[in-house]
Design an enzyme around this catalytic site. Sequence first.
Site, mmCIF file in Angstrom:
data_model
loop_
_atom_site.group_PDB
_atom_site.id
_atom_site.type_symbol
_atom_site.label_atom_id
_atom_site.label_comp_id
_atom_site.label_asym_id
_atom_site.label_seq_id
_atom_site.Cartn_x
_atom_site.Cartn_y
_atom_site.Cartn_z
ATOM 1 N N HIS A 201 0.866 -1.175 0.000
ATOM 2 C CA HIS A 201 0.000 0.000 0.000
ATOM 3 C C HIS A 201 0.909 1.233 0.000
ATOM 4 O O HIS A 201 2.008 1.181 0.550
ATOM 5 C CB HIS A 201 -0.836 -0.045 1.286
ATOM 6 C CG HIS A 201 -1.923 0.983 1.384
ATOM 7 N ND1 HIS A 201 -1.661 2.304 1.680
ATOM 8 C CD2 HIS A 201 -3.265 0.877 1.252
ATOM 9 C CE1 HIS A 201 -2.813 2.959 1.726
ATOM 10 N NE2 HIS A 201 -3.793 2.126 1.471
ATOM 11 N N ASP B 206 3.154 -4.982 8.133
ATOM 12 C CA ASP B 206 1.978 -4.115 7.991
ATOM 13 C C ASP B 206 0.729 -4.982 8.085
ATOM 14 O O ASP B 206 0.381 -5.693 7.142
ATOM 15 C CB ASP B 206 2.057 -3.373 6.648
ATOM 16 C CG ASP B 206 0.808 -2.533 6.371
ATOM 17 O OD1 ASP B 206 -0.145 -2.586 7.179
ATOM 18 O OD2 ASP B 206 0.796 -1.833 5.345
ATOM 19 N N LYS C 25 -10.457 -0.676 10.553
ATOM 20 C CA LYS C 25 -10.641 -1.837 9.681
ATOM 21 C C LYS C 25 -10.971 -3.086 10.498
ATOM 22 O O LYS C 25 -11.110 -4.182 9.962
ATOM 23 C CB LYS C 25 -9.377 -2.079 8.856
ATOM 24 C CG LYS C 25 -9.080 -0.965 7.854
ATOM 25 C CD LYS C 25 -7.877 -1.311 7.015
ATOM 26 C CE LYS C 25 -7.287 -0.110 6.295
ATOM 27 N NZ LYS C 25 -8.130 0.431 5.223
ATOM 28 N N CYS D 56 -4.783 2.599 -3.688
ATOM 29 C CA CYS D 56 -3.510 3.078 -3.114
ATOM 30 C C CYS D 56 -2.379 2.087 -3.341
ATOM 31 O O CYS D 56 -1.485 1.932 -2.504
ATOM 32 C CB CYS D 56 -3.633 3.389 -1.621
ATOM 33 S SG CYS D 56 -4.718 4.761 -1.281
#
Lengths: 140, 404
Positions: free
Chosen positions: B121, B198, B224, B362
Amino acid sequence: MATMGIEEIEKEIIEEFDFFGDDWESKYEHLIELGKSLPLIAAADKTDDKIIQGCQSRVWLNADFDDNGMVYTADSDAIITKGMIALLVRVLSHQNPTDIIRANLSFIDKIGLKEHLSPTRANGLLSMVNQMKKEALKRL
Amino acid sequence: MELSSIRQNFPILGQKINACDLVYLDNAATTQKPIAVINALSDYYSHNNANIHRGVHTLSRRATDLFEQARKTTAQHFGVANEQQIVFTSGTTDSINMVAQGLSKLYLKPGDEIILSMLEHHSNILPWQLWAEENGGHLKVIPLLADHSLDYSAFEKLISPKTKLIAITHVSNTLGLVTDVEKIKSVANRHNIPWLLDGAQSAPHMPVNLSVLNPDFFVCSAHKMYGPTGCGILYLNERWLSELPIAKTGGGTIKTVSFEKTEYVEGALRFEPGTPNIADVIAFAEALKYMDAIGMQQIFKHESELVQYAQTLMKEIPEIDMYGIHDHKAGVISFNVKNQHPFDVGTLLDKYGIALRTGHHCTQPLMKHLGVQGTIRISFAIYNSKQEIDYFIEKLKKVIKMLS
């Protein structure tokens, strides 16, 4: 100049869309057809400097001027955006620059497609309208 | 817990969009919030609001207890014994920036290299790119195999004596592919290179035990994971908890301050200057409890079934190109309709009440690699059902017909 003024053409489009009533599917099918029938921008004019950046769909706009007023040709890689472009080109092409700058394009709201001109919409159409007016301003 | 009772926990899901039932398939962007999280926010401001860590009054102590209890809940959720290793941030982006800026102060030197992957990302590219541009550093990118999974053998060849960090996504936000963390870890450990995982797209979907994975850094976002926006975590291992230089400073991080010298506190608070996002952190803990009550394994199983169910149905639609088809995926499917712009497909599906994502997600380097401008992405959460997928497939077929 065009035989019909901006508001007359807007009225014509509103009547055309009234036919669909609340049936959004038919309305969008019509919009898609309009997009498909949009005379394409000349390949020579479909250049990076004529791109109006939306976040997702790209719009190319070319503006010329002849005895009948402004002449716009445009294209997009998204068909619904192209349908909207077809409507805008139909309303604003062959009009004189002063009328174009003054046009409030309220027909978009009246045919229930206002969401496509919202600043948060990622399709570049609002920028395209602004660019059409800027080009008209240059010809005053 | 039954799916029907789970759906009742999410008030937003009951609504109509354009006179159709809302089918929310944009969970990789943000999930909806269960009533327990919404109530936690309301309760906090209705009964417990005060500034924390300083006050002697009852409300301040109560708010401090709730905030620090949230840190313990978060640590437990991720299998971390020392809750000080959990730093609350504004989200994944903030967390990665804190690590990048901190490391750039003492640890990273001109000419050093950081390894990323093609799946990253933008928020796990840009902070490192900024460091590289400002300090003469270099980014190395792990390429993808034909099936879009990471090329692990190419990965090890990227390692050099100048490699100072591996920063890699746990789950691709665009394709849903799950990184083989053990492979990353074994290479990182063999070469003694710190690594950042991540977890923005893994933490919502699968069990993540940080004492087992044992990365140097782990980051994720509350919003999220059924929690509030503007909140997330930075996990640091014991080494970096004491060694990572701070990227920002201010009240709450100090033992003593004078104009000549300031002595900082130890632990998580060193990284949390200013008044933190108290209410959202407390509500995030409720989101974690909610997920744990269902069970992360159960969540993964449910979403995997949805992915496989949808993938199977979508394979039968000849106009569709899917990217990164795999059995082991975390709740995400990316696809395109041949000769159609994702924007058109998304616009029409929205008319049927279906919320999904179109565009580059993204991940522009990945889009370039796939040779597309963008994709259409559907992503699942615990409240999604096979019936919703059936409805999505029916309307997708309709939209394909409308556009062709």
